[in-house]
Design an enzyme around this catalytic site. Structure first.
Site, PDB file in Angstrom:
ATOM      1  N   HIS A 224       0.835  -1.202   0.000  1.00  0.00           N
ATOM      2  CA  HIS A 224       0.000   0.000   0.000  1.00  0.00           C
ATOM      3  C   HIS A 224       0.866   1.248   0.000  1.00  0.00           C
ATOM      4  O   HIS A 224       1.821   1.354   0.782  1.00  0.00           O
ATOM      5  CB  HIS A 224      -0.918   0.026   1.227  1.00  0.00           C
ATOM      6  N   SER A 225       0.555   2.198  -0.893  1.00  0.00           N
ATOM      7  CA  SER A 225       1.245   3.476  -0.995  1.00  0.00           C
ATOM      8  C   SER A 225       2.735   3.225  -1.273  1.00  0.00           C
ATOM      9  O   SER A 225       3.051   2.570  -2.267  1.00  0.00           O
ATOM     10  CB  SER A 225       1.007   4.285   0.281  1.00  0.00           C
ATOM     11  N   MET A 226       3.660   3.713  -0.458  1.00  0.00           N
ATOM     12  CA  MET A 226       5.067   3.398  -0.687  1.00  0.00           C
ATOM     13  C   MET A 226       5.274   1.896  -0.788  1.00  0.00           C
ATOM     14  O   MET A 226       6.108   1.411  -1.568  1.00  0.00           O
ATOM     15  CB  MET A 226       5.947   3.966   0.428  1.00  0.00           C
TER      16      MET A 226
END
Length: 251
Positions: A89-91
């Site tokens: 998730h995300s990074m």
């Protein structure tokens, strides 16, 4: 599994497909507790603990996405002897993607599927949401994204612990660009929230450029941390996505 890098928040499901989850910027393995518990016992789900946080807080946080992925891939390689998938998730989406690339280069078995959440596909240009010049800009960005991390930063003691990790993570993100090389031969499920302030669904859909095996896009109600409110639905998407590949390859 390597006890330095991976955390299991529940019992080991020895017959299930293994799912490795990669946290967001500033996040720790504990951020995945709700999802991992929701997935058990359908998958043997674990989360990566990056250096510099919680029980690894005395270590230097990584400042390079590809370098972090190489370390994780080395720790994960012995566990690729059974079917597995990656969720980031995300990074964490970038770290999961790079980990899959490192594993491919090493000749390891490929993951059944990549689940890349809350992050647009990389380009050759810097992402403006990652170009944060100072602590004030970082904290403003974290508060804008919301989630439990933003709430925790109201505590001065937690803020003191969190800032070195956030600085390192955002330096890593600011330096990351679209990597060279051939697309993966692993199917991708790209996930996002419909009101995410930093990632548009069209940007998430561009992950299709990085695989030869198809990219499904799933949009959920919510912002950047839609996962906090759609845990059951995301867990079902992950389980169904893994099962679909298993049935296709006859595993």
């Amino acid at each position: 599994m390597d006890s330095l890098w991976f955390r299991r928040f529940g019992t080991e499901e020895s017959r299930a497909v293994r799912l490795i989850c990669f946290p967001h910027a500033g996040g720790s393995a504990a951020s995945y507790v709700p999802l991992l518990r929701c997935l058990s016992p359908r998958l043997d789900a674990l989360a990566v603990q990056y250096p510099g946080r919680q029980d690894r807080r005395r270590e230097q946080p990584a400042e390079d996405v590809a370098g972090l992925a190489r370390q994780i891939a080395a720790a994960l390689r012995p566990a690729t002897d059974r079917p597995y998938a990656l969720f980031g998730h995300s990074m964490g989406a970038l770290v999961a993607f790079e980990t899959a690339r490192v594993l491919r280069a090493s000749g390891a078995p490929a993951p059944l599927r990549l689940f890349l959440s809350g992050r647009g596909a990389p380009t050759g240009q810097p992402n403006p949401h990652d170009q944060l010049p100072d602590d004030a800009a970082i904290l403003a960005a974290v508060r804008r994204l919301g989630g439990t991390s933003a709430a925790a930063l109201a505590d001065p003691d937690l803020l003191e612990l969190a800032l070195p990790v956030l600085r390192a993570d955002y330096r890593a993100l600011a330096a990351y660009r679209r990597p060279p090389g051939e697309p993966l031969d692993t199917p991708v499920t790209a996930l996002t929230g419909d009101t995410d302030p930093v990632v548009a669904p069209a940007e998430v859909a561009r992950w299709r450029e990085f695989t030869r095996s198809g990219c499904e896009v799933r949009v959920f109600p919510g912002g950047h941390f839609y996962l906090d409110h759609c845990t059951d639905a995301v867990a079902d998407v992950v389980v169904d996505g893994v099962r679909e590949v298993q049935e296709a390859v006859g595993r």
